[in-house]
Scaffold this motif. Structure first.
Motif, PDB file in Angstrom:
ATOM      1  N   SER A  64       8.532  -1.346   2.725  1.00  0.00           N
ATOM      2  CA  SER A  64       9.672  -1.635   3.611  1.00  0.00           C
ATOM      3  C   SER A  64       9.872  -0.576   4.698  1.00  0.00           C
ATOM      4  O   SER A  64      11.010  -0.254   5.054  1.00  0.00           O
ATOM      5  CB  SER A  64      10.961  -1.838   2.802  1.00  0.00           C
ATOM      6  N   HIS A 111      -4.551  -1.739  -3.676  1.00  0.00           N
ATOM      7  CA  HIS A 111      -3.194  -2.167  -3.315  1.00  0.00           C
ATOM      8  C   HIS A 111      -2.558  -2.876  -4.515  1.00  0.00           C
ATOM      9  O   HIS A 111      -3.229  -3.606  -5.250  1.00  0.00           O
ATOM     10  CB  HIS A 111      -3.248  -3.096  -2.098  1.00  0.00           C
ATOM     11  N   GLY A 145       4.894  -5.894   6.455  1.00  0.00           N
ATOM     12  CA  GLY A 145       5.584  -6.871   7.292  1.00  0.00           C
ATOM     13  C   GLY A 145       5.856  -6.409   8.717  1.00  0.00           C
ATOM     14  O   GLY A 145       5.647  -7.158   9.678  1.00  0.00           O
ATOM     15  N   LYS A 151      -2.241  -7.935   5.533  1.00  0.00           N
ATOM     16  CA  LYS A 151      -2.334  -8.777   4.332  1.00  0.00           C
ATOM     17  C   LYS A 151      -2.952 -10.137   4.709  1.00  0.00           C
ATOM     18  O   LYS A 151      -3.807 -10.180   5.581  1.00  0.00           O
ATOM     19  CB  LYS A 151      -0.955  -8.898   3.672  1.00  0.00           C
ATOM     20  N   GLY A 172       7.865  -5.288   0.577  1.00  0.00           N
ATOM     21  CA  GLY A 172       8.312  -6.597   1.043  1.00  0.00           C
ATOM     22  C   GLY A 172       9.720  -6.953   0.611  1.00  0.00           C
ATOM     23  O   GLY A 172      10.137  -8.107   0.719  1.00  0.00           O
ATOM     24  N   GLU A 232       2.964   3.606  -2.803  1.00  0.00           N
ATOM     25  CA  GLU A 232       3.736   2.398  -2.513  1.00  0.00           C
ATOM     26  C   GLU A 232       4.460   1.950  -3.779  1.00  0.00           C
ATOM     27  O   GLU A 232       3.856   1.312  -4.652  1.00  0.00           O
ATOM     28  CB  GLU A 232       2.808   1.275  -2.057  1.00  0.00           C
TER      29      GLU A 232
HETATM   30  O1  G3H Z   1       0.511  -2.278   2.466  1.00  0.00           O
HETATM   31  C1  G3H Z   1       1.695  -2.347   2.799  1.00  0.00           C
HETATM   32  C2  G3H Z   1       2.743  -2.395   1.831  1.00  0.00           C
HETATM   33  O2  G3H Z   1       2.493  -3.269   0.796  1.00  0.00           O
HETATM   34  C3  G3H Z   1       4.135  -2.447   2.376  1.00  0.00           C
HETATM   35  O3  G3H Z   1       4.525  -3.744   2.728  1.00  0.00           O
HETATM   36  P1  G3H Z   1       5.967  -3.953   3.446  1.00  0.00           P
HETATM   37  O4  G3H Z   1       5.993  -2.966   4.579  1.00  0.00           O
HETATM   38  O5  G3H Z   1       5.967  -5.364   3.890  1.00  0.00           O
HETATM   39  O6  G3H Z   1       7.001  -3.610   2.417  1.00  0.00           O
END
Ligand code: G3H
Length: 253
Positions: A215, A97, A237, A13, A175, A169
Motif C-alpha cells: 500500500s 512474492h 497498485g 502483477k 493491496g 512486504e
Molecule cells: O509487489 C508489490 C506489493 O505486493 C504491493 O502491492 P500494493 O502496493 O498494491 O499494496
C-alpha cells in the motif's frame, strides 16, 4: 557509512495487455527527467517484457520480471528461465512474492533455487519476504522472516548476495490500503539488516537495499523513505498509473 541509492520498483502483477503496457511505459518515461535520485524499475507481465524493453531502451527505467523458473531450459511447460529474461532485456527479477507463495505453492526452497538461477544468469533478484496478519498478531513476525531468509538465502555466498535487493512486504498491507506504520516498517527493516549482517558481514549488509512494499502511495512515500533502513519501495497498485507512479518516484519534491 555506505550510501545506498534508493530504488522505486513497480510490480504490475497480472495487469496490462501489450498495448496497455507500452502506453504506460511510454507515459512513465515521459514523466522522468533522467536526474531522478531513485533508480526506477518496472516489472510488467511476462508477455509485455519485450515490447516494454523496446520503449524504455536507454532511458533510466530498468526492466524486471515477476518470476522465473530455476532451470535454464527444458520440458517445463509454461515456465520462463533466467537466461530468457536476460534476453528479453531484464536486469531484475522479483522472487518469492507472497502472491506466488500463496497461490502457486512457492516455497522457501524454491525461492532459494530461483535466487541462485537469477544470480548465475546475471539478474539481480528482488527477494520478497513478509508475514501474514495472523503471524504478526501472534508475535511471530521476526521468526517468520528469519525462516524465510535462512532457507531462501541458504548456500548463497557473500559475493552471490552482494547485488541482491530485499523487499519486506507484510502480507496484510498488500493491496489493502493499510500500509505498515513507519515504526513497524523501520523495526522490521533494521531486523532484516541485522540478519544480513550476521549472515554476510557488515559491509554487504550495509550496502544492501531493503525495499518496503504494501500500500505504498504518493501520500506515504516520503515518510517511509525518510527512515534509516528503508531504501525504496516495491509498489503494486499505485504503479499502474504513470502519473501516480511518477509522484512516488519524485517523493522528495
Ligand atoms: O509487489 C508489490 C506489493 O505486493 C504491493 O502491492 P500494493 O502496493 O498494491 O499494496
Amino acid at each position: 557509512m555506505t550510501t545506498r541509492r534508493p530504488m522505486i520498483a513497480g510490480n504490475w502483477k497480472m495487469h496490462k495487455t501489450c498495448p496497455e503496457a507500452e502506453d504506460t511505459a511510454r507515459a512513465l518515461v515521459g514523466q522522468l527527467t533522467g536526474k531522478e535520485e531513485a533508480e526506477v524499475m518496472i516489472a510488467p507481465p511476462a508477455t509485455a517484457l519485450v515490447p516494454v524493453s523496446r520503449i524504455i531502451g536507454d532511458t533510466p527505467v530498468q526492466l524486471g520480471a515477476q518470476n522465473l523458473f530455476w532451470e535454464n531450459q527444458g520440458a517445463y511447460t509454461g515456465e520462463v528461465s533466467a537466461p530468457m529474461l536476460v534476453s528479453a532485456g531484464c536486469r531484475y527479477v522479483i522472487i518469492g512474492h507472497s502472491e506466488r507463495r500463496q497461490y502457486f505453492g512457492e516455497t522457501d526452497e524454491g525461492v532459494n533455487k530461483k535466487i541462485k538461477a537469477a544470480v548465475a544468469a546475471g539478474l539481480v533478484p528482488v527477494i520478497c519476504i513478509g508475514e501474514s496478519e495472523t503471524e504478526r498478531d501472534g508475535g511471530k513476525t521476526f521468526s517468520v522472516l528469519d525462516k524465510q531468509m535462512e532457507k531462501g538465502l541458504e548456500g548463497l555466498s557473500e559475493d552471490q548476495f552482494s547485488q541482491a535487493v530485499m523487499a519486506y512486504e507484510p502480507v496484510w498491507a498488500i493491496g489493502t490500503g493499510r500500509s505498515a506504520t513507519p515504526e513497524q516498517a523501520q523495526e522490521v527493516h533494521a531486523h532484516v539488516r541485522q540478519f544480513l549482517e550476521k549472515r554476510f558481514g557488515a559491509q554487504t549488509a550495509g550496502a544492501a537495499r531493503i525495499l518496503y512494499g504494501g500500500s505504498v502511495k504518493p501520500a506515504n512515500t516520503a515518510e517511509l523513505m525518510a527512515l534509516p533502513d528503508i531504501d525504496g519501495a516495491l509498489v503494486g497498485g499505485a504503479s499502474l498509473k504513470p502519473d501516480t507512479f511518477a509522484e512516488i518516484i519524485h517523493y522528495k519534491r
